[in-house]
Design an enzyme around this catalytic site. Structure first.
Site: not given
Length: 322
Positions: A130, A47
């Site tokens: 992830h 992110y």
């Protein structure tokens, strides 16, 4: 098993997802979450190429460490980039840091260590593998066994996986002793496919399910979905736009809104431990806190059932297990 708060902050937004957020606004957003009682934050190196972790850590560093749950992810390492352009993976940040996939045991250790440095915190509570969609074998051989070892060593409290697709998440739950899975965009008012296989598998295993993307990447975020509403980050298909508008009309008839229904339906299934909501301003925090707290009349769910507007597998508030 970790005890997760029912609602959390999805901090991809604080990594400048799609559009930039100032440092001051990012800090004010986390502060507003704290004031609203939010004690669960989900971030990741991906992110903003580390920006989200840096901002989250700066905002939480002086908070009592035992009072919040911090979740980040492994699978992408950050390395120096050219520094001459902008990020190409959806975040409005410079390309001074870029991502490289690494699901190896050594990569997982390094990822956790570097996340702790960016966060400036003493520990990570939950570490998730992830987006291993194209790296399933590497994740099985390296990332999951290493995270489980790190849990045994006490370096993280809980481990799991975060993905958009439910089939591999279901397989991971069945193969490994996972505490948490985060599934995005697969359980909401338009798509309850996560309830087919993932939720039952998680319940059998005692794995907590966290939901992201409950506004369907935009289509369910407004009281009246606009013509240019997005779904799965693309233009919403006409049939789904029409269905969302029909649900919105039923909501209005009963004195509530489409976003309120989206938030409250997300947390109603007994398999769901928590819901994380992406927020990029204090105003969005206050709006979402009001949606969580709103008393939605039960008759609205009955009306939606009568009109066959809810997807198969979705459990509405008050209905219990399907």
């Amino acid at each position: 098993m970790i005890d997760l708060p029912r609602w959390g902050l999805g901090a991809a937004t604080l990594g400048n997802l799609f559009t930039a957020v100032s440092d001051a606004t990012a800090r004010a957003t986390v502060d507003a979450c704290w004031d609203a009682g939010v004690r669960y934050v989900d971030t990741a190196p991906h992110y903003g190429a580390g920006l989200s972790e840096e901002r989250v850590g700066a905002a939480l560093r002086d908070r009592p460490r035992g009072e919040f749950v911090l979740q980040t992810k492994v699978g992408r390492l950050l390395v120096p980039g050219p520094g001459t352009g902008r990020d190409t993976e959806g975040f409005d940040v410079p390309d001074s840091r870029v991502r490289v996939w690494d699901f190896s045991a050594a990569g997982v250790r390094r990822s956790v260590e570097e996340s702790l440095e960016r966060l400036g915190l003493d520990r990570i509570d939950v570490a998730l593998v992830h987006d291993p969609d194209d790296h399933l074998d590497d994740a099985r051989a390296g990332a999951f066994p290493e995270l489980l070892r790190m849990r045994e060593e006490g370096l993280v409290q809980a481990v799991g996986a975060g993905m958009n697709e439910t089939a591999p998440l279901t397989a991971f739950v069945e193969e490994f002793d996972l505490d948490v899975v985060l599934v995005a965009g697969r359980y909401h008012l338009l798509d309850a496919s996560a309830a087919d296989g993932l939720f039952p598998a998680a319940q059998r295993a005692g794995t907590a399910v966290v939901l992201g993307g409950v506004f369907a990447s935009g289509l369910l975020a407004r009281a009246e979905p606009p013509q240019d509403a997005t779904y799965r980050y693309e233009q919403a298909p006409p049939a789904l736009l029409d269905r969302a508008r029909r649900i919105a009309a039923v909501a209005r008839e009963h004195g509530t809104t489409l976003p309120a229904l989206a938030v409250q339906a997300a947390g109603a299934h007994p398999a769901v431990a928590s819901v994380v909501l992406g927020m990029r301003s204090p105003e969005e925090v206050r709006r979402n806190a009001a949606l969580v707290a709103e008393e939605v009349p039960p008759q609205v769910w009955e009306a939606l059932r009568r009109e066959d507007l809810l997807p198969a597998g979705l459990v509405a508030p008050g209905e219990g297990a399907a």
